[in-house]
Enzyme design. Sequence first.
Site, short mmCIF file in Angstrom:
data_model
loop_
_atom_site.label_atom_id
_atom_site.label_comp_id
_atom_site.label_asym_id
_atom_site.label_seq_id
_atom_site.Cartn_x
_atom_site.Cartn_y
_atom_site.Cartn_z
N HIS A 201 0.88 -1.18 0.00
CA HIS A 201 0.00 0.00 0.00
C HIS A 201 0.92 1.23 0.00
O HIS A 201 1.93 1.25 0.72
CB HIS A 201 -0.83 0.08 1.28
N GLU A 204 -2.16 6.07 -0.17
CA GLU A 204 -3.58 6.04 0.19
C GLU A 204 -3.87 7.15 1.20
O GLU A 204 -4.84 7.88 1.07
CB GLU A 204 -3.94 4.67 0.80
N1 HPA Z 1 -5.02 0.33 3.94
C1 HPA Z 1 -4.15 -0.11 4.85
N2 HPA Z 1 -4.41 -1.15 5.62
C2 HPA Z 1 -5.58 -1.78 5.48
C3 HPA Z 1 -6.51 -1.36 4.56
C4 HPA Z 1 -6.22 -0.26 3.74
O1 HPA Z 1 -6.97 0.19 2.88
N3 HPA Z 1 -7.57 -2.21 4.67
C5 HPA Z 1 -7.26 -3.10 5.63
N4 HPA Z 1 -6.06 -2.85 6.13
ZN ZN Z 2 -6.09 -2.16 1.34
#
Ligand code: HPA
Ligand code: ZN
Length: 338
Positions: A201, A204
């Site tokens: 990730h 975000e």
């Molecule tokens: N981002 C980071 N961690 C997470 C997410 C997300 O969208 N969903 C579940 N854990």
């Molecule tokens: Zn996620």
Amino acid sequence: MPENSAMAAFVAELPKVELHVHLVGSASPATVARLARRHPGSGVPTDLTELREFFTFRDFDHFLTVYWAVQSLITTSADIHDLVVGLAADLSAQRCRYAEVTVTPYNHVLDGLSGDALLEGLASGRNAAATEHGVDLAWCFDIPGEKGTTAGRETLIFALRNRPDGLVSFGLGGPEIGVGRALFEPFFTAAREAGLHSVPHAGETSGPATVWSAIHDLGAERIGHGTSSAADPALLAYLAEHRIPLEVCPTSNVRTRQVESVAAHPVRRLLDHGVLVTLNTDDPPMFGATLNGEYLTVAECLGLTRTELVALAGNAVRASFLQDTRKEALLAELASVG
Ligand code: HPA
Ligand code: ZN
């Protein structure tokens, strides 16, 4: 048929793949309520109306707190099996043929589920997903970033020691602010050397610098979300040129209050710059999202044509870690729908 229901029917018909969905976050409200009944005092509601309220998030950190509360209810291999099969049933009903599902072994073990029980539930659930629902599942084991390098090391060891069928990638989730991607470089390097794909990730809940770090420090082959890339023209050009796909989750970003609305989401800007955008749900029932719904809402907000929707579905096939023959078959199927 009104245009939007004709479009909904078209989306429902499209064969699809999902590249960004968390196993815990895929639990249906009925499943969460049932788990909560087994754990009185957990703070998670047992009533569906109250659950809807519980799944209304003030911000991203509040979302994570709720997510972790649900995660703590999962304590047996049967729980994992049921989650996997429930997710497969939901995907199959939407003509989703293949999904890469994020699992966070380190957190499950901290919550009292043994590593063996986790693996057993994943394996039996994955078999049932294929045989009962016709959905192929692959796994991404991810590091819960908030737990630091210990979690990084343990997640790597767990992934490489066990290497379950279907494990294709290595990820990094949780908060981004105060949790630099570079901290996890050694674990990603080892995972990549062992043949796992890198899918952290990034971007975000923090700016484009996190996405650059995911690329340079973690060798990211796809980016979870990557939304804030839209603020950096050089990054947009880099993502497009190197064909690094983004796993965009518009409704998730609205529900965790990272963007105002789907209409205000930078997905249009990402597409306009030639970035390989894929549409995904992240934690569908927690966000009131469905895969079909993501395609439909983006089509409506951006005024996309059917051809453009087919192209988006094709992006997800190309960005997946499926074998080439399977990708070609899915792309051919998509071409026949479009
Ligand atoms: N981002 C980071 N961690 C997470 C997410 C997300 O969208 N969903 C579940 N854990
Ligand atoms: Zn996620």
